[in-house]
Design a protein around this motif. Structure first.
Motif, mmCIF file in Angstrom:
data_model
loop_
_atom_site.group_PDB
_atom_site.id
_atom_site.type_symbol
_atom_site.label_atom_id
_atom_site.label_comp_id
_atom_site.label_asym_id
_atom_site.label_seq_id
_atom_site.Cartn_x
_atom_site.Cartn_y
_atom_site.Cartn_z
ATOM 1 N N LEU A 118 42.727 39.439 35.719
ATOM 2 C CA LEU A 118 43.215 38.872 34.464
ATOM 3 C C LEU A 118 42.696 37.449 34.293
ATOM 4 C CD1 LEU A 118 44.995 38.893 31.934
ATOM 5 C CD2 LEU A 118 46.934 38.219 33.392
ATOM 6 N N ALA A 119 42.673 36.679 35.375
ATOM 7 C CA ALA A 119 42.191 35.298 35.297
ATOM 8 C C ALA A 119 40.773 35.248 34.733
ATOM 9 C CB ALA A 119 42.240 34.649 36.675
ATOM 10 N N VAL A 120 39.885 36.077 35.275
ATOM 11 C CA VAL A 120 38.486 35.997 34.837
ATOM 12 C C VAL A 120 38.317 36.557 33.427
ATOM 13 C CG1 VAL A 120 37.613 35.974 37.184
ATOM 14 C CG2 VAL A 120 37.851 38.158 36.022
ATOM 15 N N LEU A 121 39.207 37.462 33.017
ATOM 16 C CA LEU A 121 39.154 37.936 31.632
ATOM 17 C C LEU A 121 39.661 36.851 30.684
ATOM 18 C CD1 LEU A 121 38.206 40.555 30.301
ATOM 19 C CD2 LEU A 121 40.586 41.286 30.180
ATOM 20 N N GLU A 122 40.657 36.072 31.121
ATOM 21 C CA GLU A 122 41.110 34.936 30.315
ATOM 22 C C GLU A 122 39.962 33.943 30.123
ATOM 23 O OE1 GLU A 122 43.803 34.776 28.712
ATOM 24 O OE2 GLU A 122 45.437 35.773 29.784
ATOM 25 N N LEU A 126 49.149 45.091 31.249
ATOM 26 C CA LEU A 126 48.888 45.920 32.423
ATOM 27 C C LEU A 126 49.317 45.207 33.702
ATOM 28 C CD1 LEU A 126 47.631 48.465 33.692
ATOM 29 C CD2 LEU A 126 45.415 47.308 33.611
ATOM 30 N N VAL A 127 48.963 43.946 33.839
ATOM 31 C CA VAL A 127 49.328 43.182 35.040
ATOM 32 C C VAL A 127 50.845 43.045 35.145
ATOM 33 C CG1 VAL A 127 49.189 40.899 36.116
ATOM 34 C CG2 VAL A 127 47.130 41.961 35.175
ATOM 35 N N ALA A 128 51.497 42.793 34.021
ATOM 36 C CA ALA A 128 52.959 42.655 34.031
ATOM 37 C C ALA A 128 53.634 43.971 34.412
ATOM 38 C CB ALA A 128 53.445 42.184 32.658
ATOM 39 N N PHE A 129 53.091 45.092 33.929
ATOM 40 C CA PHE A 129 53.694 46.393 34.224
ATOM 41 C C PHE A 129 53.533 46.753 35.689
ATOM 42 C CE2 PHE A 129 53.593 51.212 33.597
ATOM 43 C CZ PHE A 129 54.983 51.302 33.501
#
Length: 368
Positions: free
Chosen positions: A332-336, A111-114
């Motif tokens: 995304l960072a916090v999901l990682e 999602l972030v890449a798209f």
């Protein structure tokens, strides 16, 4: 000029977003959407907007929509985020997603890449640091009043104990061991990262109390998480889901200590205290009184107004994509980090290095 918004998902939190938009001068809510017709119709009637029952129909019939706000839930409160977010971005719309960004880490990365490929804003409702105490605390950090990070301690959870416990019956919770981690850790991790920077190492000791085990509850509800930051500082996060009564600091506290001073935020929206590290600090029994800023706020829901305003303000000002506050990369960072916690738990408490974030390329429209 107000930003035209289409709101998707109207079971609870979506209606809170809708109410916030009614108070927001930067917002123009033009349409709402839910696959459950009754929900969409009820909200549409309440706010005098058009109801839709599919995202495709809403976007194609309301071409002036600039932002699609996705407040769907699903398993672990996030399994219905990915598909509508990808669909809206595919139409070239800016997107705001409720937390967690996604239920699955691979979907979140995609999602972030798209969004970056399509050059649209992707934000996430990481609303816990859009508060007056957090703003005051960030001033301490930015003004050099904290200095070099020494440690961070965070505690976030729910008031409870055995007498308040009841086995969850919802299929989005029941039978899912990582509901609390995925649905909740986004918040403390986002606040910690906001103040302390990127986390490079994570180790967790997680479990559930006996009364959950006796009820057949599989949720891993107690999380004791150790962290190391890229800047050399260390941290600790304690999170629990109604397994004990609140202690010092209430339901949400964050203490950040540095070489020049320490701050502590209590109960998220209420107050922040600051202790200056001065030469000749007296003995423990004579610890000086902190500077306390009490904002007199108890309504946590106002954080939604603050966060939504910040997102619409950034969209209106056309800030560089990577400078959007609480953006997709931040989420995304916090999901990682959350998935690193899960990995550490599954490996018996081993040290885990979170998956690296995608590189920052910079916005060519702003970088010279």
């Amino acid at each position: 000029m107000a930003v035209k918004i289409g709101l998707v998902g109207l079971n609870g939190i979506g209606n809170l977003h809708a109410a916030c938009y009614q108070e927001e001068e930067l917002a123009d809510l033009v349409a709402v959407c839910d696959v459950v017709k009754e929900r969409a119709d009820a909200t549409a009637e309440k706010y005098g907007v058009k109801a839709y029952y599919s995202l495709k129909d809403m976007i194609e019939n309301e071409p002036d929509i600039e932002v699609v706000d996705i407040t769907t839930g699903g398993i672990d409160n996030g399994s219905w985020h990915f598909e509508p977010a990808m669909e809206a971005i595919g139409y070239g719309k800016h997107v705001l997603v409720e937390k967690p960004l996604c239920h699955d880490i691979r979907e979140a990365r995609e999602l972030v890449a798209f969004a970056e490929k399509q050059r649209v804003y992707l934000g996430c409702n990481l609303n816990h640091f859009f508060t007056e105490p957090a703003e005051k605390a960030k001033q301490y950090v930015d003004n050099g009043d904290i200095g070099e990070l020494v440690y961070c301690m965070a505690k976030m959870g729910f008031n409870g104990g055995v007498d308040n416990y009841g086995l969850a019956g919802s299929p989005k919770v029941k039978g899912h061991p990582y509901f609390h981690m995925k649905a909740f850790l986004t918040h403390p991790f986002s606040v910690i990262r906001h103040f302390c920077g990127d986390i490079t190492h994570i180790q967790t000791f997680s479990d559930r109390p006996g009364f959950r085990r006796s009820a057949g509850d599989v949720m891993v509800s107690i999380n004791s998480i150790h962290m190391k930051f890229a800047n050399g500082g260390v941290g600790y996060l304690l999170s629990q889901r109604g397994d004990a009564a609140y202690g010092l600091g209430g339901w949400w506290s964050l203490e950040m200590a540095g070489s020049k001073g320490t701050f502590c935020i209590e109960n998220c929206v209420e107050k922040v205290s600051y202790w200056k590290a001065e030469k000749g600090i007296p003995a423990i029994s004579q610890q000086p009184e902190p500077v306390v800023t009490d904002f007199g706020t108890t309504d946590f829901n106002r954080t939604f107004n603050n966060r939504l305003h910040a997102f619409l303000e950034d969209v209106s000002n056309r800030v560089p994509l990577d400078q959007l506050r609480a953006n997709g990369r931040d989420a995304l960072a916090v999901l990682e980090y959350t998935f690193a916690v899960i990995e550490s738990y599954e490996s018996g408490g081993e040290l885990v290095r979170p998956h690296p974030l995608p590189p920052l390329h910079g916005d060519p429209l702003f970088m010279k």
